[in-house]
Motif scaffolding. Structure first.
Motif, short mmCIF file in Angstrom:
data_model
loop_
_atom_site.label_atom_id
_atom_site.label_comp_id
_atom_site.label_asym_id
_atom_site.label_seq_id
_atom_site.Cartn_x
_atom_site.Cartn_y
_atom_site.Cartn_z
N GLU A 27 0.84 -1.20 0.00
CA GLU A 27 0.00 0.00 0.00
C GLU A 27 0.88 1.25 0.00
O GLU A 27 0.59 2.22 -0.72
N VAL A 28 1.92 1.24 0.81
CA VAL A 28 2.82 2.40 0.86
C VAL A 28 3.47 2.62 -0.51
O VAL A 28 3.56 3.74 -1.00
N GLU A 30 2.27 1.72 -3.44
CA GLU A 30 1.25 2.22 -4.37
C GLU A 30 1.03 3.71 -4.16
O GLU A 30 0.92 4.47 -5.13
N ARG A 31 0.94 4.14 -2.89
CA ARG A 31 0.74 5.56 -2.62
C ARG A 31 1.95 6.37 -3.07
O ARG A 31 1.81 7.46 -3.61
N ASN A 33 3.99 5.61 -5.53
CA ASN A 33 3.92 5.67 -6.99
C ASN A 33 2.90 6.70 -7.44
O ASN A 33 3.12 7.44 -8.41
N ALA A 34 1.75 6.75 -6.77
CA ALA A 34 0.72 7.73 -7.13
C ALA A 34 1.25 9.16 -6.92
O ALA A 34 1.04 10.04 -7.75
N VAL A 35 1.93 9.39 -5.79
CA VAL A 35 2.49 10.72 -5.51
C VAL A 35 3.55 11.06 -6.56
O VAL A 35 3.62 12.19 -7.06
#
Length: 175
Positions: A27-28, A30-31, A33-35
């Motif tokens: 999850e970290v 993924e977040r 990568n999104a940022v």
């Protein structure tokens, strides 16, 4: 290898903790990568809106005039070489070739053989006399006189100017 029931439970709990940690890490990531994607998008927008216009303006203001001036200078040089230098070189080459043709002509060789060359006459140089030194002295004095006259003309002479403070007491001048 046989494990005790207690050890098996501890291993199961440890495996569940590792799986839970792995899912949190996913999850970290993924977040993160999104940022990172959003930061890249914002950097692109900032580049298009701020950096590109400034670079274009700087190019138009500083670089393009110099490039245009350089191109103009290069065209002027090309034009000068094509219209002035190359025809002159062609003329010089033609003249040299025609002189060579004339020198090979039998009539010119016969005429040159009939010419009797004389020895050059050396003229002795006279020594400088007193009149030369007097003339040089007079020229230096004249130059000094001219320099003094120019200096007197252009020097600042404070005595020539009358200030407003020296005006008569009865008269009042206002500018």
């Amino acid at each position: 290898m046989s494990l005790s029931r207690k050890r098996r439970k501890e291993l199961i709990r440890l495996r569940k903790s590792a799986d839970e940690l792995w899912s949190h890490q996913a999850e970290v990531l993924e977040r993160a990568n999104a940022v990172a994607r959003e930061a890249g998008h914002q950097a692109g927008v900032l580049t298009r809106e701020e950096v590109v216009p400034r670079v274009r303006e700087s190019y138009d203001h500083y670089v393009r005039p110099r490039v245009d001036a350089t191109q103009s200078l290069a065209q002027d040089v090309r034009r000068a070489v094509m219209h002035d230098v190359l025809p002159g070189i062609g003329t010089a080459i033609g003249t040299v070739m025609s002189v060579g043709d004339v020198a090979r002509d039998a009539r010119v060789r016969a005429a040159l053989s009939r010419i009797h060359l004389q020895k050059p006459v050396v003229v002795e140089q006279k020594s400088t006399g007193a009149a030369t030194y007097v003339a040089i002295g007079l020229a230096i004095a004249a130059a000094a006189g001219v320099a003094y006259a120019v200096w007197q003309t252009f020097r600042a002479d404070d005595e020539l100017w009358v200030s407003d403070e020296d005006a008569e007491p009865g008269s009042s001048r206002e500018d």
